[in-house]
Design a protein around this motif. Structure first.
Motif, PDB file in Angstrom:
ATOM      1  N   ALA A 121     -18.328  10.595   1.657  1.00  0.00           N
ATOM      2  CA  ALA A 121     -18.318   9.129   1.608  1.00  0.00           C
ATOM      3  C   ALA A 121     -18.592   8.496   2.972  1.00  0.00           C
ATOM      4  CB  ALA A 121     -16.973   8.639   1.074  1.00  0.00           C
ATOM      5  N   GLY A 122     -18.657   9.316   4.010  1.00  0.00           N
ATOM      6  CA  GLY A 122     -18.913   8.796   5.346  1.00  0.00           C
ATOM      7  C   GLY A 122     -17.671   8.273   6.037  1.00  0.00           C
ATOM      8  N   ASN A 123     -16.499   8.602   5.506  1.00  0.00           N
ATOM      9  CA  ASN A 123     -15.235   8.177   6.101  1.00  0.00           C
ATOM     10  C   ASN A 123     -14.629   9.308   6.927  1.00  0.00           C
ATOM     11  OD1 ASN A 123     -15.417   5.700   4.731  1.00  0.00           O
ATOM     12  ND2 ASN A 123     -14.378   6.543   2.937  1.00  0.00           N
ATOM     13  N   LEU A 124     -13.662   8.972   7.745  1.00  0.00           N
ATOM     14  CA  LEU A 124     -12.932   9.966   8.504  1.00  0.00           C
ATOM     15  C   LEU A 124     -11.605  10.244   7.812  1.00  0.00           C
ATOM     16  CD1 LEU A 124     -13.440   8.624  12.145  1.00  0.00           C
ATOM     17  CD2 LEU A 124     -14.825  10.314  10.917  1.00  0.00           C
ATOM     18  N   GLY A 133     -10.563  19.458  -1.730  1.00  0.00           N
ATOM     19  CA  GLY A 133     -11.227  18.475  -2.578  1.00  0.00           C
ATOM     20  C   GLY A 133     -11.229  17.088  -1.971  1.00  0.00           C
ATOM     21  N   TYR A 134     -10.099  16.676  -1.432  1.00  0.00           N
ATOM     22  CA  TYR A 134     -10.013  15.337  -0.833  1.00  0.00           C
ATOM     23  C   TYR A 134     -10.838  15.270   0.443  1.00  0.00           C
ATOM     24  CZ  TYR A 134      -8.167  11.061   1.153  1.00  0.00           C
ATOM     25  OH  TYR A 134      -8.071   9.801   1.701  1.00  0.00           O
ATOM     26  N   GLN A 135     -10.756  16.301   1.268  1.00  0.00           N
ATOM     27  CA  GLN A 135     -11.514  16.321   2.522  1.00  0.00           C
ATOM     28  C   GLN A 135     -13.012  16.239   2.241  1.00  0.00           C
ATOM     29  OE1 GLN A 135     -10.401  17.671   5.989  1.00  0.00           O
ATOM     30  NE2 GLN A 135      -8.280  17.198   5.548  1.00  0.00           N
ATOM     31  N   ASP A 141     -10.975   2.060  -4.204  1.00  0.00           N
ATOM     32  CA  ASP A 141     -10.825   2.651  -5.531  1.00  0.00           C
ATOM     33  C   ASP A 141     -11.155   4.136  -5.505  1.00  0.00           C
ATOM     34  OD1 ASP A 141     -10.638   2.348  -8.583  1.00  0.00           O
ATOM     35  OD2 ASP A 141     -12.665   3.161  -8.335  1.00  0.00           O
ATOM     36  N   LEU A 142     -12.266   4.493  -4.909  1.00  0.00           N
ATOM     37  CA  LEU A 142     -12.701   5.887  -4.913  1.00  0.00           C
ATOM     38  C   LEU A 142     -11.784   6.769  -4.070  1.00  0.00           C
ATOM     39  CD1 LEU A 142     -16.561   5.350  -4.684  1.00  0.00           C
ATOM     40  CD2 LEU A 142     -15.193   5.871  -6.714  1.00  0.00           C
ATOM     41  N   SER A 143     -11.326   6.246  -2.934  1.00  0.00           N
ATOM     42  CA  SER A 143     -10.378   7.012  -2.112  1.00  0.00           C
ATOM     43  C   SER A 143      -9.072   7.242  -2.863  1.00  0.00           C
ATOM     44  CB  SER A 143     -10.105   6.279  -0.797  1.00  0.00           C
ATOM     45  OG  SER A 143     -11.207   6.328   0.067  1.00  0.00           O
TER      46      SER A 143
END
Length: 341
Positions: A313-316, A305-307, A76-78
């Protein structure tokens, strides 16, 4: 307007007025008519026209972004972070809609049933390559136009801080002498598949235990309900000192956990699983619409902003274009079919 037509107009005007118009004035009038006609032809050639003569350009209205999970989770957040950037690029509203159910199959089957015009898109998690095998859902990669991968959350293996297990090698050794319980985010989830994949690669006896989400699964390992857990890194880091992260299931170390080895570094086995996701639509988009959306997704992923969101969030941030992601998803489908079928 051709020469014969201009001559006809000239004669008609002469007869009506009873006298000839000066030739220089008629030439200017003819030039003006020709110029207007040429301009109209150029504009007509540059404008896309639908049946019935109505002009069209994509996008002309809001786009719906279907999310297969409940509000507040990683998918959802992504999705919402990407939607914010897509709106700036496409200059229309991109409206997120949550449609949870059947481990994501409900949303993915819905998107696949919509008109292939680009106005209904969806966030596709890794389960798009799994659900046909694990649940018999009508979710197959070839049923969709896959526009691009936008993120990756590599899996990690954790144990409780008081478990007495300080390495993946020690965990595998324990699981070779008897079954070891490993919590995951739910039956048929990517983290259950990762647990099965780790067992398959090592010959260890890992017994998957489903929980309602990755955070709950890591909590089970932290409390000692299970020996270990497989989840995303963010969910493991949220437990702080209550858990020890043994390894990351990726081809390189995670920038947020640089002291944690990869599975290959830890035990010499290449075991890579992650919660990847991307944007997709119903099969059969017109080429121009496909290109517009694919380009927009790429620009959104590359935006500051997305990066920033994914890093926090701790994602790549892992981007694959439409062709690359389509090939990757097909390979993942085969992998999961062999592993879980």
């Amino acid at each position: 307007m051709n020469t014969a037509t201009l001559a006809s107009v000239d004669n008609t005007v002469d007869q009506h007025r009873g006298a000839k118009m000066p030739r220089i004035r008629m030439s200017r009038a003819a030039a003006a008519i020709v110029a207007v006609t040429a301009t109209a032809l150029v504009l007509a050639g540059c404008t896309k026209v639908e049946e019935g003569g109505a002009e069209s350009a994509f996008p002309e209205k809001d786009i719906r972004l279907i999310i297969q999970a409940n509000p507040g989770g990683g998918s959802d957040l992504s999705s919402r972070a990407l939607a914010t950037e897509l709106e700036k690029i496409l200059d229309v509203s991109v409206v997120p809609e949550n449609m949870p159910g059947a481990a994501g199959a409900l949303a993915m089957e819905y998107v696949g049933s919509q008109k292939a015009d680009g106005y209904v898109i969806g966030f596709a998690p890794v389960e798009i390559a799994m659900l046909n095998t694990t649940q018999g859902a009508k979710v197959l990669p070839e049923n969709y136009d896959l526009l691009g991968q936008i993120m990756l959350a590599p899996g990690v293996i954790t144990v409780g801080a008081n478990s007495g297990i300080d390495s993946l090698e020690a965990l595998v050794a324990k699981a070779k002498s008897g079954a070891v319980t490993v919590a995951n985010s739910g039956a048929g989830s990517i983290w259950e598949a990762a647990t099965v994949g780790l067992a398959d690669a090592t010959g260890a006896q890992f017994s998957p235990v489903p929980y309602d989400g990755g955070a709950t699964a890591v909590g089970a390992a932290a409390s000692g309900e299970t020996v270990a857990a497989v989840s995303g890194l963010g969910e493991a880091l949220a437990q702080g000192d209550a858990v020890k992260i043994l390894a990351v299931m990726h081809d390189e170390r995670h920038p947020d956990a640089k002291d944690v080895p990869t599975v290959e570094e830890a035990i010499g086995e290449k075991v890579e699983f992650g919660g990847w996701g991307g944007i997709y639509t119903a099969k059969g988009l017109p080429d121009d619409v496909h290109k517009t959306l694919e380009d927009a997704v790429k620009k959104a992923v590359e935006s500051d902003g997305y990066q920033k969101f994914q890093t926090e969030a701790g994602n790549l941030v892992v981007y694959r274009d439409s062709a690359e992601w389509t090939s990757f998803v097909k390979d993942q489908f085969t992998l999961f079919k062999d592993l879980l079928g």
